[in-house]
Design an enzyme around this catalytic site. Structure first.
Site, PDB file in Angstrom:
ATOM      1  N   TYR A   1      -1.867  -1.015  10.578  1.00 59.67           N
ATOM      2  CA  TYR A   1      -1.985  -1.432   9.173  1.00 59.67           C
ATOM      3  C   TYR A   1      -0.793  -0.959   8.348  1.00 59.67           C
ATOM      4  O   TYR A   1      -0.171  -1.740   7.612  1.00 59.67           O
ATOM      5  CB  TYR A   1      -3.281  -0.859   8.593  1.00 59.67           C
ATOM      6  CG  TYR A   1      -3.465  -1.061   7.103  1.00 59.67           C
ATOM      7  CD1 TYR A   1      -3.931  -2.268   6.594  1.00 59.67           C
ATOM      8  CD2 TYR A   1      -3.174  -0.040   6.196  1.00 59.67           C
ATOM      9  CE1 TYR A   1      -4.120  -2.448   5.226  1.00 59.67           C
ATOM     10  CE2 TYR A   1      -3.362  -0.212   4.828  1.00 59.67           C
ATOM     11  CZ  TYR A   1      -3.828  -1.423   4.345  1.00 59.67           C
ATOM     12  OH  TYR A   1      -4.007  -1.593   2.992  1.00 59.67           O
TER      13      TYR A   1
ATOM     14  N   SER B   1       0.845  -1.207   0.000  1.00 63.61           N
ATOM     15  CA  SER B   1       0.000   0.000   0.000  1.00 63.61           C
ATOM     16  C   SER B   1       0.867   1.238   0.000  1.00 63.61           C
ATOM     17  O   SER B   1       2.015   1.207   0.467  1.00 63.61           O
ATOM     18  CB  SER B   1      -0.878  -0.002   1.256  1.00 63.61           C
ATOM     19  OG  SER B   1      -1.520   1.243   1.414  1.00 63.61           O
TER      20      SER B   1
HETATM   21  P1  NAD Z   1     -11.336  -6.334  -0.019  1.00 64.88           P
HETATM   22  O1  NAD Z   1     -12.048  -6.258   1.258  1.00 64.88           O
HETATM   23  O2  NAD Z   1     -12.138  -6.513  -1.238  1.00 64.88           O
HETATM   24  O3  NAD Z   1     -10.264  -7.497   0.007  1.00 64.88           O
HETATM   25  C1  NAD Z   1      -9.618  -7.914   1.167  1.00 64.88           C
HETATM   26  C2  NAD Z   1      -9.832  -9.401   1.286  1.00 64.88           C
HETATM   27  O4  NAD Z   1      -9.017  -9.891   2.351  1.00 64.88           O
HETATM   28  C3  NAD Z   1     -11.248  -9.804   1.638  1.00 64.88           C
HETATM   29  O5  NAD Z   1     -12.029  -9.981   0.482  1.00 64.88           O
HETATM   30  C4  NAD Z   1     -11.037 -11.114   2.380  1.00 64.88           C
HETATM   31  O6  NAD Z   1     -11.314 -12.194   1.521  1.00 64.88           O
HETATM   32  C5  NAD Z   1      -9.571 -11.130   2.706  1.00 64.88           C
HETATM   33  N1  NAD Z   1      -9.347 -11.389   4.125  1.00 64.88           N
HETATM   34  C6  NAD Z   1      -9.349 -10.514   5.148  1.00 64.88           C
HETATM   35  N2  NAD Z   1      -9.141 -11.172   6.294  1.00 64.88           N
HETATM   36  C7  NAD Z   1      -9.004 -12.485   5.981  1.00 64.88           C
HETATM   37  C8  NAD Z   1      -8.773 -13.662   6.735  1.00 64.88           C
HETATM   38  N3  NAD Z   1      -8.603 -13.625   8.070  1.00 64.88           N
HETATM   39  N4  NAD Z   1      -8.708 -14.849   6.068  1.00 64.88           N
HETATM   40  C9  NAD Z   1      -8.863 -14.899   4.726  1.00 64.88           C
HETATM   41  N5  NAD Z   1      -9.089 -13.813   3.967  1.00 64.88           N
HETATM   42  C10 NAD Z   1      -9.147 -12.627   4.602  1.00 64.88           C
HETATM   43  O7  NAD Z   1     -10.447  -5.018  -0.121  1.00 64.88           O
HETATM   44  P2  NAD Z   1      -9.250  -4.586  -1.116  1.00 64.88           P
HETATM   45  O8  NAD Z   1      -9.127  -3.126  -0.912  1.00 64.88           O
HETATM   46  O9  NAD Z   1      -9.427  -5.127  -2.448  1.00 64.88           O
HETATM   47  O10 NAD Z   1      -7.970  -5.239  -0.430  1.00 64.88           O
HETATM   48  C11 NAD Z   1      -7.069  -6.090  -1.109  1.00 64.88           C
HETATM   49  C12 NAD Z   1      -5.649  -5.740  -0.671  1.00 64.88           C
HETATM   50  O11 NAD Z   1      -5.312  -4.447  -1.156  1.00 64.88           O
HETATM   51  C13 NAD Z   1      -5.441  -5.701   0.833  1.00 64.88           C
HETATM   52  O12 NAD Z   1      -4.223  -6.318   1.163  1.00 64.88           O
HETATM   53  C14 NAD Z   1      -5.351  -4.217   1.122  1.00 64.88           C
HETATM   54  O13 NAD Z   1      -4.570  -3.953   2.255  1.00 64.88           O
HETATM   55  C15 NAD Z   1      -4.693  -3.717  -0.143  1.00 64.88           C
HETATM   56  N6  NAD Z   1      -4.863  -2.290  -0.374  1.00 64.88           N
HETATM   57  C16 NAD Z   1      -6.095  -1.767  -0.570  1.00 64.88           C
HETATM   58  C17 NAD Z   1      -6.223  -0.391  -0.764  1.00 64.88           C
HETATM   59  C18 NAD Z   1      -7.548   0.260  -0.978  1.00 64.88           C
HETATM   60  O14 NAD Z   1      -7.623   1.484  -0.957  1.00 64.88           O
HETATM   61  N7  NAD Z   1      -8.616  -0.482  -1.183  1.00 64.88           N
HETATM   62  C19 NAD Z   1      -5.089   0.413  -0.772  1.00 64.88           C
HETATM   63  C20 NAD Z   1      -3.848  -0.162  -0.583  1.00 64.88           C
HETATM   64  C21 NAD Z   1      -3.750  -1.510  -0.375  1.00 64.88           C
END
Ligand code: NAD
Ligand code: MG
Length: 302
Positions: free
Chosen positions: A207, A194
């Protein structure tokens, strides 16, 4: 040249207007959150992502592949010719089923593996099932993540701190450790870090720290695995509209402003991440090793 005329014909070329400038209403979902209930809905490339055979025959495991960024990656990988396994929590079956339908509509296999990654045995079982049911593994996307916005350090409970580190750091380690023996030369690992890794918000201490750990772990692992022909790279998204944001990932009252402070003026959509993950998994990025690819709408990055 008349710019207005050009604009009329090619508005989709303008990154500012290519996706809508969303103002999400205040909303709250219980962990882990569903794309199915997110308002507004996101663009995961369902109708737009076009593949060109860049991952033909690949076997990919994507954690958090049910929703948000991971779902966009699963759709794109399938349209590029890969079979995929997606891992997610049992409560996310509805989102996962939808993504599996889209993957299968491409004539590709989708293995659905509900399991909690905060447990080492589950991580090992996820890898075992992916390898067994895909018939191997050559593209690993470590993308599951937990993010809880907390105003004060004094309000971060031991439980929250532990779960955030378990989900983002331990699970990454457990899954990769179990997977490496299956990765033949030409395989790739991509980690979802991130912009928080180097530009931490005051409300995301735990985080942001885990995302910095992932970035550094990925760069070191890249050096270790490069001689074996396995490439490790990192994607660092900026503010992307996904369920993560409405399960307390952002303070609820700030949701309407989400992403508007980026130079590009809007939040990103999951589909805008997919090309980065495709590029890093495809053989055409063969000399890209230990790189952090920033997809953040213009935020500062190292
Ligand atoms: P999202 O909620 O769609 O995806 C996160 C996924 O993590 C969930 O769908 C879930 O399946 C999984 N997860 C969480 N806890 C879990 C557990 N204990 N066991 C199994 N699965 C688990 O959200 P997203 O934003 O698409 O996130 C995907 C990645 O991108 C993450 O690592 C997040 O930190 C990173 N990210 C997101 C953003 C943003 O702005 N959305 C920015 C930077 C990084
Ligand atoms: Mg989800």
């Amino acid at each position: 040249m008349a710019m207005t005329q050009r604009k009329d014909h090619l508005t989709f070329d303008n990154p500012v207007t290519r996706h809508p400038d969303i103002t999400p209403p205040k909303q709250d979902q219980d962990m882990p959150g569903l794309d199915a209930e997110l308002e507004p809905q996101t663009d995961r490339g369902e109708r737009t992502y076009r593949g060109t055979g860049r991952l033909e025959g690949r076997k990919a495991l994507i954690t958090g592949g049910d929703s948000g960024i991971g779902a966009a990656v699963a759709i794109a990988y399938a349209r590029e010719g890969a079979d995929v396994a997606i891992n997610y929590l049992p409560a996310e079956e509805e989102d996962a089923d939808r993504i599996a339908e889209l993957v299968e509509a491409e004539g590709r296999t989708c293995v659905q593996i509900p399991a909690d990654v905060t447990d080492r045995a589950s991580c090992e079982e996820i890898v075992r099932r992916a390898v067994a049911e895909l018939g191997g593994l050559d593209a690993l996307v470590v993308n599951a993540g937990k993010q809880v916005a907390t105003e004060s350090i004094e309000d971060i409970s031991d439980e929250q701190f532990d779960l955030t580190v378990k989900t983002n750091v331990y699970a990454m380690f457990w899954i990769i450790r179990a997977a490496v023996k299956h990765l033949e030369p030409g395989s790739t690992i991509v980690l979802s870090s991130s912009v928080q890794a180097y530009s931490p918000s005051e409300t995301l201490l735990d985080y942001a720290m885990t995302k910095a750990a992932m970035n550094t772990f990925g760069k070191g692992l890249a050096k270790q695995l490069a001689p074996k022909g396995v490439r490790v790279n990192i994607v660092a998204p900026g503010p992307i509209w996904t369920p993560l944001q409405v399960v307390d990932g952002q303070p609820t009252d700030q949701l309407p402003e989400f992403g508007k402070g980026q130079p590009i003026g809007r939040a990103g959509q999951p589909v805008e991440l997919a090309p980065a993950y495709v590029f890093l998994a495809s053989p055409e990025s063969s000399y890209v090793v230990g790189e952090t690819l920033n997809v953040n709408g213009g935020a500062d990055s190292p």
